[in-house]
Design a protein around this motif. Structure first.
Motif, PDB file in Angstrom:
ATOM      1  N   GLN A 191       0.851  -1.195   0.000  1.00 45.21           N
ATOM      2  CA  GLN A 191       0.000   0.000   0.000  1.00 45.21           C
ATOM      3  C   GLN A 191       0.886   1.244   0.000  1.00 45.21           C
ATOM      4  OE1 GLN A 191      -2.723  -0.267   3.298  1.00 45.21           O
ATOM      5  NE2 GLN A 191      -3.345  -2.345   2.733  1.00 45.21           N
ATOM      6  N   ASP A 211      -5.432   1.795  -6.744  1.00 44.47           N
ATOM      7  CA  ASP A 211      -6.746   1.793  -6.088  1.00 44.47           C
ATOM      8  C   ASP A 211      -6.739   2.674  -4.850  1.00 44.47           C
ATOM      9  OD1 ASP A 211      -5.384   0.399  -4.222  1.00 44.47           O
ATOM     10  OD2 ASP A 211      -6.497  -1.484  -4.459  1.00 44.47           O
ATOM     11  N   SER A 212      -7.775   2.543  -4.031  1.00 41.14           N
ATOM     12  CA  SER A 212      -7.957   3.484  -2.922  1.00 41.14           C
ATOM     13  C   SER A 212      -6.859   3.370  -1.869  1.00 41.14           C
ATOM     14  CB  SER A 212      -9.320   3.254  -2.272  1.00 41.14           C
ATOM     15  OG  SER A 212      -9.405   1.909  -1.846  1.00 41.14           O
ATOM     16  N   GLY A 244     -18.305  -9.986  -0.731  1.00 43.67           N
ATOM     17  CA  GLY A 244     -17.436 -10.170   0.423  1.00 43.67           C
ATOM     18  C   GLY A 244     -17.479 -11.574   0.982  1.00 43.67           C
ATOM     19  N   PRO A 263     -10.153  -9.802   1.543  1.00 43.30           N
ATOM     20  CA  PRO A 263      -9.110  -8.807   1.378  1.00 43.30           C
ATOM     21  C   PRO A 263      -7.906  -9.208   2.234  1.00 43.30           C
ATOM     22  CG  PRO A 263     -11.046  -7.890   2.492  1.00 43.30           C
ATOM     23  CD  PRO A 263     -11.400  -9.248   2.032  1.00 43.30           C
ATOM     24  N   PRO A 264      -6.735  -8.908   1.818  1.00 41.99           N
ATOM     25  CA  PRO A 264      -6.390  -8.058   0.670  1.00 41.99           C
ATOM     26  C   PRO A 264      -6.183  -8.841  -0.625  1.00 41.99           C
ATOM     27  CG  PRO A 264      -4.430  -8.564   1.919  1.00 41.99           C
ATOM     28  CD  PRO A 264      -5.541  -9.331   2.565  1.00 41.99           C
ATOM     29  N   ALA A 306     -13.796  -9.018  -5.864  1.00 42.73           N
ATOM     30  CA  ALA A 306     -13.578  -8.207  -4.667  1.00 42.73           C
ATOM     31  C   ALA A 306     -13.020  -6.844  -5.043  1.00 42.73           C
ATOM     32  CB  ALA A 306     -12.622  -8.944  -3.727  1.00 42.73           C
ATOM     33  N   MET A 307     -12.187  -6.799  -6.087  1.00 46.10           N
ATOM     34  CA  MET A 307     -11.616  -5.523  -6.525  1.00 46.10           C
ATOM     35  C   MET A 307     -12.715  -4.589  -7.036  1.00 46.10           C
ATOM     36  SD  MET A 307      -8.205  -6.914  -8.444  1.00 46.10           S
ATOM     37  CE  MET A 307      -7.653  -5.371  -9.138  1.00 46.10           C
ATOM     38  N   SER A 346     -15.762  -4.679  -6.106  1.00 44.82           N
ATOM     39  CA  SER A 346     -16.509  -4.288  -4.919  1.00 44.82           C
ATOM     40  C   SER A 346     -15.837  -3.098  -4.221  1.00 44.82           C
ATOM     41  CB  SER A 346     -16.595  -5.492  -3.987  1.00 44.82           C
ATOM     42  OG  SER A 346     -17.120  -5.115  -2.759  1.00 44.82           O
ATOM     43  N   GLU A 347     -14.510  -3.158  -4.128  1.00 46.55           N
ATOM     44  CA  GLU A 347     -13.800  -2.057  -3.467  1.00 46.55           C
ATOM     45  C   GLU A 347     -13.888  -0.773  -4.278  1.00 46.55           C
ATOM     46  OE1 GLU A 347      -9.771  -3.343  -2.652  1.00 46.55           O
ATOM     47  OE2 GLU A 347     -10.592  -5.255  -1.918  1.00 46.55           O
ATOM     48  N   ARG A 397     -16.242   0.157  -6.116  1.00 49.09           N
ATOM     49  CA  ARG A 397     -17.617   0.628  -6.260  1.00 49.09           C
ATOM     50  C   ARG A 397     -17.795   2.036  -5.682  1.00 49.09           C
ATOM     51  NH1 ARG A 397     -21.924  -1.660  -2.443  1.00 49.09           N
ATOM     52  NH2 ARG A 397     -19.959  -1.808  -1.351  1.00 49.09           N
ATOM     53  N   LYS A 398     -17.133   2.285  -4.535  1.00 48.33           N
ATOM     54  CA  LYS A 398     -17.318   3.563  -3.842  1.00 48.33           C
ATOM     55  C   LYS A 398     -16.813   4.741  -4.677  1.00 48.33           C
ATOM     56  CE  LYS A 398     -15.518   1.211  -0.354  1.00 48.33           C
ATOM     57  NZ  LYS A 398     -14.612   0.908   0.752  1.00 48.33           N
TER      58      LYS A 398
END
Lengths: 305, 250, 288
Positions: free
Chosen positions: A69, A88-89, A245, A250-251, A257-258, A260-261, A263-264
């Protein structure tokens, strides 16, 4: 060199094979020739080969550590700072995560492809060959499984077994076998009273031998076609579980799942969800194209003519 | 000693109100080395008799003994070595994904032969195919060649009795002639007993010494081939059948 | 009986199929004419006899292709007419009877409905008239109780009756040419002759042209005026049915002699020795 390959080609296409090996290689080669003439199927095969290679050589191809990260470099657009598909975030490199995610997707696909059709094949051929109450019992069980929407049933299994990739695979397999059982049973029913099955029975062959040696080889081709065509659905289900989920945790860089993350951030940072979405799309499409090509090669109705 | 004795054979499909009788109260004997023909129109039950003997027809009653062995519900391995069958449609009677070699070696393995390789060679020579055909798949064979493979398969366990279910009706006349000659040769060579079902009186008349005429699940008459050739039939149906097949040829 | 102008005039007909290993030539340049006569086409499976029948109606599906120097019905070129006109001709001017009535009749429609529909696609007649003609036609093919049979469904009739119904249905729009492709080989011997006799009578009464395709040389000889013998997509011999006994081509003789004959038994059946030269010999023309 050219005469050599010509000799090999003639040897493979010979109408008078002289050994067991030549006969079976020749059959494979002719199938391959039919398959090769289907451009779209070759495209599908190509995409899959690329994905499999990418999965195998992920550590060499990846530009970053997929789990590292870097909050200072979060949500970078594709191409910025050497991040091919952006970040990503949490600032993880999406390109590297996609590569490692291919490993997970292929792992899921292989496990499901080994478990579900096998269960279906056994249940279907036994039901079709035995007939009577065995058939009724096995097929009613199949019907019960078929009555539930696949994702809902998989959700229930995962909820009961706990989240995680292995359990997701198990859940998907448990929900995927009934259609295979149906196909295998239908094929068995058409074969059960055919003369070539009678003929081997009249040679004193037992039921196990008839089912495994004579009926299975003829069911397998239609199952392979169906499994390949279903692979897209299986990947989507796996991705769906991941999205909710309940699949890979994660991770781990599982594609669902990616999404899904991502999405925000979908409105402001489109790439976070879109890139893994495209990856899922590519692998699903590739399997579908491959399945269509395989149908041309393996369909017994075409093959005998 | 008779090779086949059948007394009061009944075969039926379905049960209760749905029951339909395919064979009603049929009795006949076939002597060792004889060739016996069963003729009749489609649905007369002639093929069903063969299927009952081989144990493919599920519901049957009566007394059937083959080479001294009285048949019960299950057939012994010895029975399958003694009695083999050749089917009507050579396109349906061979496994589409198995080579000739695979078919024959599996059959020989089942009967416990060990010198499989040399036996396959001999068997293919016997049926006039030769070793060039050994590793071919059925789709690489013509109808007549397939039927030869089916005959080779039936001969593999060295049976004493061959049941022939319309073995040539799916073939062209010239191929039919080849197969009929082959069957005649094999019978002379291996001292086989034949029971042959056919709708073609010419074919049955060529290969068989005695002929049973079937109509609506029953045998209406058994006559020798000599009487048949002179059209000396007692039963009106037999006469009608003989006349119509003579006319279609002339 | 023979008209001057032929009904069908076919010259150098070829049917080809493209396969992976090259082009397969099913029919290799055959020529024949059909007048108001009964023409038999005989050959073994793979000789191209059925393909010829289908090619006349343009019923060869892709990847098959039909080529010919001339393929004309009454001077109308069958190769160049649009598909719409071809549909009118099929069943209207040229009808075809297939081997097994089980597969040529629609299982969910009654016999009468199918006949009426077949007639009304080719002629504008009222329903009542169509029905009357269908029943009259059924009577003509020796069906005893035509009104009852009119309401039956195909699975309720026997093979022999099914084939007679097919004949009635095909002859209803008064075609000029009837192509019968192995019309009786799915039937029992005792009904075969009856069905053929009916077909023969109707064809003669109406002065139609008949193409009778069969593998059975003797049967064809009995019901035809002229016989064409095909081998490997070509015509090897043409003769009058009455002179079949004087046929000279070894293939024709082989076909005749390989049939087991009840009245004249032989120790061994004659086996056809195929000569590769037969394949290459040019096609014999059956034009008159």
């Amino acid at each position: 060199m050219t005469t050599n390959t010509h000799g090999l080609r003639d040897w493979l296409l010979s109408d008078e094979p002289t050994s067991r090996r030549q006969a079976s290689l020749s059959a494979w080669y002719k199938g391959w020739l039919t398959f090769r003439s289907n451009t779209l199927a070759m495209l599908g095969l190509g995409v899959l080969v690329v994905l499999i290679l990418a999965a195998i050589f992920a550590p060499l191809l990846a530009s970053h550590d997929p789990f590292a990260q870097d909050l200072g470099a979060r949500l970078l657009a594709p191409g910025v700072d050497g991040h091919l598909f952006g970040t990503d975030s949490l600032g993880r490199d999406i390109y590297s995560r996609i590569l490692y995610g291919a490993r997970i997707s292929i792992y899921i696909v292989l496990l499901v492809a080994m478990v579900a059709p096998l269960v279906g094949l056994i249940v279907g051929t036994v039901a079709g060959y035995a007939g009577g109450w065995v058939d009724v019992l096995l097929m009613r069980i199949t019907d019960i499984f078929l009555a539930f929407p696949r994702l809902i049933l998989a959700l229930a299994f995962v909820a009961a077994l706990g989240a995680g990739i292995e359990n997701a695979v198990l859940a998907i397999s448990l929900t995927a076998w009934p259609p295979y059982a149906r196909i295998a049973r239908a094929e068995t029913l058409t074969m059960r009273n055919s003369d070539f099955i009678h003929a081997i029975r009249l040679q004193g062959a037992g039921h196990t031998r008839i089912v495994t040696r004579h009926i299975w080889p003829l069911c397998i081709s239609s199952l392979v076609i169906r499994v390949t065509l279903d692979m897209a659905g299986i990947i989507l289900t796996a991705a769906g579980l991941g999205f909710l989920g309940l699949g890979a945790q994660p991770p781990s860089p599982e594609w669902g799942a990616m999404i899904s993350e991502g999405r925000k951030y979908i409105l402001d940072y489109w790439w976070v969800a879109t890139i893994p979405g495209l990856a899922i799309f590519a692998i699903s499409l590739a399997f579908n194209l491959l399945g269509d090509g395989l149908r041309d090669v393996l369909d017994p109705k075409e093959g005998t003519s | 000693m008779s090779a086949i004795t059948i007394r009061n054979l009944n075969v039926w499909f379905g049960a209760g109100a749905e029951r339909s009788d395919a064979v009603k109260d049929v009795s006949f004997d076939v002597a060792e080395g004889e060739s016996f023909g069963l003729v009749g129109e489609s649905g007369s039950g002639k093929s069903t008799i063969l299927r009952a003997i081989e144990g493919i027809a599920p519901n049957w009653s009566g007394h059937v003994s083959i080479a001294g062995e009285v048949l019960g519900k299950r057939r012994s391995r010895q029975f399958y070595r003694n009695v083999q069958m050749v089917f009507q449609d050579p396109y349906a009677s061979l496994h589409p994904r198995q080579t000739v070699d695979r078919v024959l070696s599996e059959v020989m393995g089942l009967h416990g032969f060990t010198d499989i390789d040399s036996r396959i060679g001999r068997l293919l020579d016997d049926v006039g195919l030769g070793s060039g055909f050994r590793f071919r798949y059925p789709h690489q064979l013509s109808g007549g060649q397939r039927q030869r493979v089916a005959i080779a398969r039936a001969l593999a366990p060295e049976p004493r009795i061959l049941l022939l279910d319309e073995p040539t009706s799916a073939l062209d006349v010239s191929v039919q002639a080849e197969i009929l000659n082959l069957l005649a040769d094999l019978r002379a060579e291996h001292n086989l007993t034949y029971v042959m079902v056919s709708h073609d009186l010419g074919v049955v008349g060529h290969l068989c010494e005695r002929i049973a005429v079937m109509k609506s699940a029953e045998i209406v008459e058994v006559l020798g081939v000599g009487e048949m050739r002179k059209l000396e039939a007692n039963d009106p149906y037999t006469r009608h059948l003989l006349e119509s097949s003579i006319h279609s040829v002339r | 009986m023979n008209d001057d102008k032929p009904l069908l005039d076919i010259e150098n007909l070829q049917v080809r199929f493209a396969t992976r290993t090259g082009t397969f030539e099913a029919v290799r340049g055959i020529s024949f004419t059909l007048g108001r006569e009964r023409l038999g086409i005989v050959g073994e499976s793979g000789s191209g006899k059925s393909m010829t029948g289908r090619a006349i109606l343009r019923l060869i599906r892709s990847p098959g292709t039909i080529e010919a120097d001339r393929m004309a019905l009454h001077g109308e070129d069958l190769l160049s007419v649009p598909e719409k006109r071809m549909r009118q001709l099929r069943g209207g001017k040229i009808s075809m009877i297939m081997q097994d009535p089980k597969f040529s009749l629609n299982p969910v429609m009654s016999v009468g409905q199918q006949m009426v529909e077949a007639l009304r696609t080719h002629e504008s007649v009222s329903k009542a008239e169509a029905r009357a003609r269908a029943i009259a036609m059924l009577e003509e093919v020796s069906i005893r109780d035509p009104e009852r049979v009119y309401d039956l469904f195909p699975h309720e009739v026997s093979g022999g009756m099914g084939q007679r119904i097919m004949i009635a249905m095909m002859l209803l729009p008064n075609p000029e040419v009837l192509i019968a492709d192995e019309p009786t080989s799915a039937l029992d011997v005792s009904v075969q002759l009856q069905v053929l006799d009916i077909m023969d009578r109707l064809v003669r009464e109406r002065g139609m042209g008949l193409i009778f395709i069969s593998h059975d040389l003797n049967l064809v000889a009995k019901f035809c005026d002229r016989i064409v013998i095909m081998y490997a997509g070509r015509i090897v011999e043409v003769c009058k049915a009455s002179e079949l006994r004087n046929a000279s081509h070894p293939y024709t003789l082989g076909l005749l002699n390989s049939v087991p004959d009840l009245e004249h038994p032989r120790e061994r059946l004659e086996v056809l020795q195929r000569d590769p030269a037969w394949r290459e010999a040019p096609s014999v023309s059956a034009r008159t």
